[in-house]
Design an enzyme around this catalytic site. Sequence first.
Site, mmCIF file in Angstrom:
data_model
loop_
_atom_site.group_PDB
_atom_site.id
_atom_site.type_symbol
_atom_site.label_atom_id
_atom_site.label_comp_id
_atom_site.label_asym_id
_atom_site.label_seq_id
_atom_site.Cartn_x
_atom_site.Cartn_y
_atom_site.Cartn_z
ATOM 1 N N ARG A 222 0.758 -1.087 -0.194
ATOM 2 C CA ARG A 222 -0.147 -0.018 0.162
ATOM 3 C C ARG A 222 0.951 1.258 -0.224
ATOM 4 O O ARG A 222 0.567 2.251 -0.562
ATOM 5 C CB ARG A 222 -0.962 0.007 1.311
ATOM 6 N N HIS B 84 -5.478 -4.008 4.274
ATOM 7 C CA HIS B 84 -5.279 -2.741 3.329
ATOM 8 C C HIS B 84 -3.746 -2.429 3.000
ATOM 9 O O HIS B 84 -3.519 -2.097 2.080
ATOM 10 C CB HIS B 84 -6.129 -1.639 3.801
ATOM 11 N N CYS B 85 -2.932 -2.492 4.113
ATOM 12 C CA CYS B 85 -1.619 -2.063 4.112
ATOM 13 C C CYS B 85 -0.750 -2.977 3.274
ATOM 14 O O CYS B 85 0.307 -2.590 2.764
ATOM 15 C CB CYS B 85 -0.904 -2.316 5.502
ATOM 16 N N SER B 86 -1.210 -4.141 2.843
ATOM 17 C CA SER B 86 -0.379 -5.117 2.150
ATOM 18 C C SER B 86 -0.770 -5.132 0.635
ATOM 19 O O SER B 86 -0.413 -6.063 -0.074
ATOM 20 C CB SER B 86 -0.611 -6.575 2.791
#
Length: 382
Positions: free
Chosen positions: A133, A373-375
């Site tokens: 992300r 979401h971060c990944s």
Amino acid sequence: MSQNKNQQADASRRNFLKFTSMGAAAGVLVSSLPTVFAQTCPPPPPSATFVAPGEDKLHARTWMAWPASTAIWGSNLLPGIQADIALIAKTIAKYEPVILCADGATNASNARTKAGTSVTVVSDIPVDDLWARDTGCLFRVDGAGKHDAIGLNFNGWGNKQTHAKDSLVAGRIAAKAGVPFSTASFTSEPGAIEQDGEGTLIATESSIINANRNSGKTKAQLETAMMAAYGASKVIWVKGIAGQDITDDHIDATSRFVRPGVVMVQVAPASDTSVWGADSRSQFAILSAATDAKGRKLQVIKINPPATTRVTSPDFLNSYMNYYVCNGAVITAQFGDVAGDAAAKAAFQTAFPGRTIEMLNLDRLYNGGGGVHCSTQQEPIA
């Protein structure tokens, strides 16, 4: 995240600064390489108006990154982190193509074994860590069928983690995708900025108006730069929390656009007196009073955090909000709170009608301080 996790087995993105003293200790590695990728694609035409679409729009594919560094994760934690990333990739691949970037042939082979044949693994985009992300490029469209990508000059969340490879990922993904690439006139990470695709951004001041990323730039200058990068016309700021986690508080753990005019916020109860609980209530209040770029008063959906979790670390990211919207589905976490997980799933189903809600056990990744979401980073179709 760059502390020695063999020595600090309970370290995470949230408690990172406790061990690193703001990046000055515990073996933090700061890249000495430039953070702007030498362009291999032509820049977009100056007259073009490109917009970063909302995440709910149709995707061509999802980009992810394979974690392989024991210097970052430690040999004990790394296999579990890899297993969670493989599970996310395989789940998204049921709905849209996934490209997983691995650092060289050996790591790519390991990723293929764990992620399976439904996921495409490439070995020619080297990565330091898994947080696509923030390291990936922001894909944009111009409404006439043209695509480009822009990089936000990733600098390891303010030089807190090694990023010699990750600082080049945005440009390399754009080149792999075959789209023109340029760089923004400010430094940030897409996890710090939510866009609706219709002119409105939501962002945390603590992460962006911060000397570790944008020294000497005023709030007004940063707003202008952000709007130019995203093709937006309004920024709604929330205060956020500086110096408490490696990201300086990214918006995508608390408040998210469901679609234009509608946001969802995870709000801690008043009994949660932590800085994170107070931050969530502040974000809810600000967004409940806000209007978007089109003058609409935002509809704010309130969601409760899980009352209990399988992991009891105070730094565990117990956030349903770090979800990812892909074609036909919403991918998020479940935490073992039967009632809380069921209520969250029902709220997602109402907010995203027609999409399958996938709730995964990702405790090892969330104990590392990040989530779905971060990944992930989406590449839109139009």
